[in-house]
Enzyme design. Structure first.
Site, PDB file in Angstrom:
ATOM      1  N   HIS A 115       0.810  -1.228   0.000  1.00  0.00           N
ATOM      2  CA  HIS A 115       0.000   0.000   0.000  1.00  0.00           C
ATOM      3  C   HIS A 115       0.839   1.273   0.000  1.00  0.00           C
ATOM      4  O   HIS A 115       0.329   2.342  -0.327  1.00  0.00           O
ATOM      5  CB  HIS A 115      -0.836   0.090   1.279  1.00  0.00           C
ATOM      6  N   CYS A 161       4.161  -1.342  -3.748  1.00  0.00           N
ATOM      7  CA  CYS A 161       3.895  -1.849  -5.095  1.00  0.00           C
ATOM      8  C   CYS A 161       4.362  -0.794  -6.116  1.00  0.00           C
ATOM      9  O   CYS A 161       4.078   0.398  -5.946  1.00  0.00           O
ATOM     10  CB  CYS A 161       2.393  -2.092  -5.228  1.00  0.00           C
ATOM     11  N   GLU A 218      -3.320   2.900   1.727  1.00  0.00           N
ATOM     12  CA  GLU A 218      -2.819   3.472   0.460  1.00  0.00           C
ATOM     13  C   GLU A 218      -3.222   4.951   0.341  1.00  0.00           C
ATOM     14  O   GLU A 218      -2.436   5.796  -0.099  1.00  0.00           O
ATOM     15  CB  GLU A 218      -3.385   2.690  -0.733  1.00  0.00           C
ATOM     16  N   CYS A 270      -5.807   0.278 -10.657  1.00  0.00           N
ATOM     17  CA  CYS A 270      -4.844  -0.742 -11.089  1.00  0.00           C
ATOM     18  C   CYS A 270      -5.476  -1.668 -12.140  1.00  0.00           C
ATOM     19  O   CYS A 270      -6.593  -2.162 -11.944  1.00  0.00           O
ATOM     20  CB  CYS A 270      -4.423  -1.544  -9.865  1.00  0.00           C
ATOM     21  N   SER A 303      -5.815 -11.320  -1.989  1.00  0.00           N
ATOM     22  CA  SER A 303      -4.996 -11.652  -0.822  1.00  0.00           C
ATOM     23  C   SER A 303      -5.064 -13.136  -0.465  1.00  0.00           C
ATOM     24  O   SER A 303      -4.593 -13.539   0.595  1.00  0.00           O
ATOM     25  CB  SER A 303      -5.465 -10.803   0.363  1.00  0.00           C
TER      26      SER A 303
END
Ligand code: SF4
Length: 289
Positions: free
Chosen positions: A74, A96, A130, A200, A272
């Site tokens: 995040h 990321c 995030e 994303c 996840s």
């Protein structure tokens, strides 16, 4: 009975990379800290914690002197990097790369907005890590918004740069950006407004693939941690397509009755959900029949 694991299920590249980094560190050292869970999956977190991953609070930075702190996928606000430096904490940065690029974009936009008294809007969840990280990169110019109602509190006569949390729903974001554009036009005849599509691609690609997968099997077993919002969202998408969809977090939640007179079972999961857990679920279903 044919049992298939959804090829698009499981860790997204960002989470995969963060876990890999954590595992690599834990192989060399038996202690690594992270602010909160690396992912919303209890069993995977238990596995990492058994190897030495420790959860820390933001206030713990003082106590982490000479210790290692993993930055999760995040990301974090710049303040975390500064505090780590001040307190001699070694950072293992697993932000990321998609989030990292977004943080840089937000910073550049904030620099631009500072010169023209503009503002940064982040479409996302208020306390999501995030979003906290992204806001931190906006040099104090960010407002987090999650619905059209939040617009009323904004001064839309000022320039606007809009970004989205990477995991928001694309359709909601596009509808919101369109509405915001119309509202801004009431205050600015020639709007100084840019909407950045920062969702994303891994998230947007997943939904059509999952719908196709869910439509082609008799029963879907959706494996996810109960706390995962991505898991809840994807489970509901499966359920809409295939009413024989069941949510499980652990093997002992599987029920024999779900598989009676069934020819095909599909196993899917959240971003996840570890592959090993979906494989364990597949093996357990085989055993039950
Ligand atoms: S969902 Fe996308 S942006 Fe978020 S961690 Fe995964 S790969 Fe990165």
């Amino acid at each position: 009975m044919i049992i298939t694991i959804d090829k698009t299920a499981g860790f997204c590249p960002g989470v995969h990379r963060a876990i890999h980094k954590a595992e690599k560190e834990l192989e060399q050292d038996n202690e690594l800290f992270s602010y909160g869970s690396l992912l919303h999956n209890e069993l995977e977190m238990q596995r990492l914690q058994a190897d030495g991953l420790r959860l820390a609070e933001k206030d713990d930075m003082l106590l982490l002197n000479h210790k290692k702190l993993l930055i999760r996928a995040h990301g974090e606000p710049p303040e975390t990097y500064m505090l780590a430096k001040t307190h001699g904490v070694e950072l293992i940065d697993a932000t990321c790369p998609v989030v990292k690029r977004l943080q840089q974009k937000v910073r550049r936009a904030a620099e631009e907005m500072k010169k023209v008294k503009g503002q940064i809007l982040i479409f996302g969840k208020q306390n999501h890590p995030e979003v906290i990280g992204l806001s931190g990169h906006a040099m104090g110019l960010a407002t987090v918004i999650s619905s059209a109602e939040d617009i009323a509190a904004l001064d839309l006569s000022r320039p606007v740069r809009l970004f989205s949390q990477t995991t928001m729903d694309s359709d909601h974001y596009n509808a919101f950006a369109l509405f915001l554009d119309e509202e801004i036009r009431k205050y600015q005849p020639e709007p100084d407004f840019i909407s950045h599509d920062s969702i994303c691609h891994h998230v947007t690609k997943r939904v059509p693939a999952l719908k196709k997968f869910a439509a082609n099997v008799d029963v879907i077993i959706f494996v996810s941690g109960k706390e995962s919002s991505n898991g809840k969202k994807l489970f509901n998408i499966c359920l809409e397509i295939n009413p024989e969809t069941y949510f499980v977090s652990k093997l002992n939640e599987l029920r024999t009755a779900w598989f009676e007179h069934v020819n095909s079972v599909g196993i899917s999961g959240a971003a996840s959900t570890p592959l090993w857990l979906m494989e364990d679920v597949a093996a357990k279903i085989k055993e039950m029949n």
